[in-house]
Design a protein around this motif. Structure first.
Motif, PDB file in Angstrom:
ATOM      1  N   GLN A 237       0.835  -1.204   0.000  1.00 60.39           N
ATOM      2  CA  GLN A 237       0.000   0.000   0.000  1.00 60.39           C
ATOM      3  C   GLN A 237       0.867   1.251   0.000  1.00 60.39           C
ATOM      4  O   GLN A 237       0.647   2.176  -0.792  1.00 60.39           O
ATOM      5  N   LEU A 238       1.850   1.267   0.871  1.00 60.10           N
ATOM      6  CA  LEU A 238       2.748   2.416   0.975  1.00 60.10           C
ATOM      7  C   LEU A 238       3.561   2.601  -0.303  1.00 60.10           C
ATOM      8  O   LEU A 238       3.671   3.712  -0.835  1.00 60.10           O
ATOM      9  N   ASP A 239       4.122   1.500  -0.813  1.00 56.63           N
ATOM     10  CA  ASP A 239       4.958   1.581  -2.015  1.00 56.63           C
ATOM     11  C   ASP A 239       4.164   2.036  -3.234  1.00 56.63           C
ATOM     12  O   ASP A 239       4.631   2.882  -4.007  1.00 56.63           O
ATOM     13  N   LEU A 240       2.961   1.499  -3.420  1.00 59.91           N
ATOM     14  CA  LEU A 240       2.142   1.883  -4.570  1.00 59.91           C
ATOM     15  C   LEU A 240       1.770   3.368  -4.493  1.00 59.91           C
ATOM     16  O   LEU A 240       1.815   4.075  -5.506  1.00 59.91           O
ATOM     17  N   ALA A 241       1.442   3.838  -3.301  1.00 58.26           N
ATOM     18  CA  ALA A 241       1.131   5.263  -3.126  1.00 58.26           C
ATOM     19  C   ALA A 241       2.356   6.119  -3.442  1.00 58.26           C
ATOM     20  O   ALA A 241       2.233   7.171  -4.083  1.00 58.26           O
ATOM     21  N   ARG A 242       3.541   5.678  -3.045  1.00 60.68           N
ATOM     22  CA  ARG A 242       4.774   6.434  -3.339  1.00 60.68           C
ATOM     23  C   ARG A 242       5.066   6.455  -4.836  1.00 60.68           C
ATOM     24  O   ARG A 242       5.522   7.463  -5.372  1.00 60.68           O
ATOM     25  N   ILE A 243       4.845   5.331  -5.491  1.00 62.92           N
ATOM     26  CA  ILE A 243       5.092   5.270  -6.942  1.00 62.92           C
ATOM     27  C   ILE A 243       4.235   6.306  -7.649  1.00 62.92           C
ATOM     28  O   ILE A 243       4.732   7.119  -8.428  1.00 62.92           O
ATOM     29  N   TYR A 244       2.936   6.286  -7.382  1.00 64.46           N
ATOM     30  CA  TYR A 244       2.040   7.182  -8.108  1.00 64.46           C
ATOM     31  C   TYR A 244       2.084   8.618  -7.598  1.00 64.46           C
ATOM     32  O   TYR A 244       1.699   9.537  -8.315  1.00 64.46           O
TER      33      TYR A 244
ATOM     34  N   PHE B 274      -7.276   7.014  -7.156  1.00 68.48           N
ATOM     35  CA  PHE B 274      -6.907   6.272  -8.367  1.00 68.48           C
ATOM     36  C   PHE B 274      -6.615   4.813  -8.033  1.00 68.48           C
ATOM     37  O   PHE B 274      -7.147   3.891  -8.658  1.00 68.48           O
ATOM     38  N   ILE B 275      -5.774   4.579  -7.033  1.00 68.64           N
ATOM     39  CA  ILE B 275      -5.405   3.206  -6.654  1.00 68.64           C
ATOM     40  C   ILE B 275      -6.635   2.433  -6.181  1.00 68.64           C
ATOM     41  O   ILE B 275      -6.892   1.324  -6.649  1.00 68.64           O
ATOM     42  N   HIS B 276      -7.376   3.020  -5.261  1.00 63.91           N
ATOM     43  CA  HIS B 276      -8.579   2.342  -4.734  1.00 63.91           C
ATOM     44  C   HIS B 276      -9.567   2.036  -5.858  1.00 63.91           C
ATOM     45  O   HIS B 276     -10.125   0.935  -5.912  1.00 63.91           O
ATOM     46  N   GLY B 277      -9.807   2.996  -6.731  1.00 69.98           N
ATOM     47  CA  GLY B 277     -10.767   2.807  -7.820  1.00 69.98           C
ATOM     48  C   GLY B 277     -10.359   1.697  -8.770  1.00 69.98           C
ATOM     49  O   GLY B 277     -11.181   0.872  -9.173  1.00 69.98           O
ATOM     50  N   HIS B 278      -9.079   1.676  -9.136  1.00 66.32           N
ATOM     51  CA  HIS B 278      -8.584   0.655 -10.061  1.00 66.32           C
ATOM     52  C   HIS B 278      -8.741  -0.740  -9.449  1.00 66.32           C
ATOM     53  O   HIS B 278      -9.220  -1.665 -10.106  1.00 66.32           O
ATOM     54  N   LEU B 279      -8.369  -0.885  -8.194  1.00 63.11           N
ATOM     55  CA  LEU B 279      -8.476  -2.180  -7.519  1.00 63.11           C
ATOM     56  C   LEU B 279      -9.930  -2.557  -7.256  1.00 63.11           C
ATOM     57  O   LEU B 279     -10.303  -3.721  -7.405  1.00 63.11           O
TER      58      LEU B 279
ATOM     59  N   GLU C 206      -1.107  15.486 -14.115  1.00 67.19           N
ATOM     60  CA  GLU C 206      -1.944  15.447 -15.320  1.00 67.19           C
ATOM     61  C   GLU C 206      -2.069  14.039 -15.904  1.00 67.19           C
ATOM     62  O   GLU C 206      -2.912  13.789 -16.751  1.00 67.19           O
ATOM     63  N   ARG C 207      -1.264  13.112 -15.423  1.00 68.40           N
ATOM     64  CA  ARG C 207      -1.322  11.740 -15.931  1.00 68.40           C
ATOM     65  C   ARG C 207      -2.257  10.844 -15.134  1.00 68.40           C
ATOM     66  O   ARG C 207      -2.553   9.741 -15.559  1.00 68.40           O
ATOM     67  N   LEU C 208      -2.696  11.303 -13.957  1.00 66.31           N
ATOM     68  CA  LEU C 208      -3.603  10.497 -13.140  1.00 66.31           C
ATOM     69  C   LEU C 208      -5.012  11.070 -13.235  1.00 66.31           C
ATOM     70  O   LEU C 208      -5.199  12.276 -13.153  1.00 66.31           O
ATOM     71  N   PRO C 209      -6.029  10.205 -13.357  1.00 63.88           N
ATOM     72  CA  PRO C 209      -7.396  10.679 -13.496  1.00 63.88           C
ATOM     73  C   PRO C 209      -8.014  11.144 -12.180  1.00 63.88           C
ATOM     74  O   PRO C 209      -9.093  11.714 -12.175  1.00 63.88           O
ATOM     75  N   ALA C 210      -7.340  10.895 -11.060  1.00 59.07           N
ATOM     76  CA  ALA C 210      -7.872  11.242  -9.741  1.00 59.07           C
ATOM     77  C   ALA C 210      -6.687  11.390  -8.786  1.00 59.07           C
ATOM     78  O   ALA C 210      -5.563  11.034  -9.140  1.00 59.07           O
ATOM     79  N   PRO C 211      -6.928  11.892  -7.575  1.00 60.74           N
ATOM     80  CA  PRO C 211      -5.839  11.880  -6.588  1.00 60.74           C
ATOM     81  C   PRO C 211      -5.304  10.450  -6.415  1.00 60.74           C
ATOM     82  O   PRO C 211      -6.025   9.471  -6.639  1.00 60.74           O
ATOM     83  N   VAL C 212      -4.059  10.351  -5.998  1.00 64.90           N
ATOM     84  CA  VAL C 212      -3.370   9.058  -5.940  1.00 64.90           C
ATOM     85  C   VAL C 212      -4.182   7.981  -5.228  1.00 64.90           C
ATOM     86  O   VAL C 212      -4.413   6.902  -5.776  1.00 64.90           O
ATOM     87  N   ASP C 213      -4.615   8.252  -4.002  1.00 61.53           N
ATOM     88  CA  ASP C 213      -5.352   7.222  -3.246  1.00 61.53           C
ATOM     89  C   ASP C 213      -6.636   6.819  -3.951  1.00 61.53           C
ATOM     90  O   ASP C 213      -6.977   5.636  -4.016  1.00 61.53           O
TER      91      ASP C 213
END
Length: 148
Positions: free
Chosen positions: A20-27, A42-47, A33-40
């Motif tokens: 969780q921590l590493d994925l948040a750091r990556i994004y 984006f990750i939560h939505g995709h999963l 402009e490359r992410l469709p939403a804030p990092v958290d």
């Protein structure tokens, strides 16, 4: 220790605080402009949509990722990002090579929607040996031919 492929789906993400921590750091290192939403979000939505991330793992840390969804015929890739401290060290190359090999093993094509591959991404893929076949709404990423 080499860079290895580490898939992260919702169950793996929920069970692994370090992932969780590493994925948040990556994004967090991705241009906004490359992410469709804030990092958290984006990750939560995709999963939450049942998709996963294919990650580059090195020394028990995730240092790069690409969002992946599987439609049964192809793996659709988007949101490729490598942590800033590990860029320009071959991590992206290794991650894409491993993703390509895994897709071949699963008999899946690699695809990316036209809007997901910016010119810099296309140049990188071509330099890595991928051939890009443009279709009406997507690019098919054809693996490099390797001499035996």
């Amino acid at each position: 220790m080499p860079v290895t492929l580490h898939p992260v789906d919702r169950a793996a993400w929920e069970a692994d605080a370090q992932a969780q921590l590493d994925l948040a750091r990556i994004y967090a290192d991705a241009p906004s402009e490359r992410l469709p939403a804030p990092v958290d979000a984006f990750i939560h939505g995709h999963l939450a949509d049942g998709h996963r991330f294919l990650c580059a793992r090195f020394n028990d840390r995730l240092i790069g990722a690409v969002a992946q969804r599987d439609d049964g015929e192809a793996w659709w890739l988007s949101h490729f990002c490598i942590r800033k401290p590990t860029r320009r060290r071959g991590v992206g190359t290794r991650l894409l090579t491993l993703v390509g090999q895994a897709a071949q093993a699963e008999e899946r094509a690699l695809r990316a929607e036209l809007g997901q591959l910016r010119l810099a991404d296309q140049v990188l893929l071509v330099r890595l040996g991928f051939r890009l076949e443009q279709h009406e709404s997507f690019h098919e990423l054809l693996m490099p031919e390797r001499s035996q």
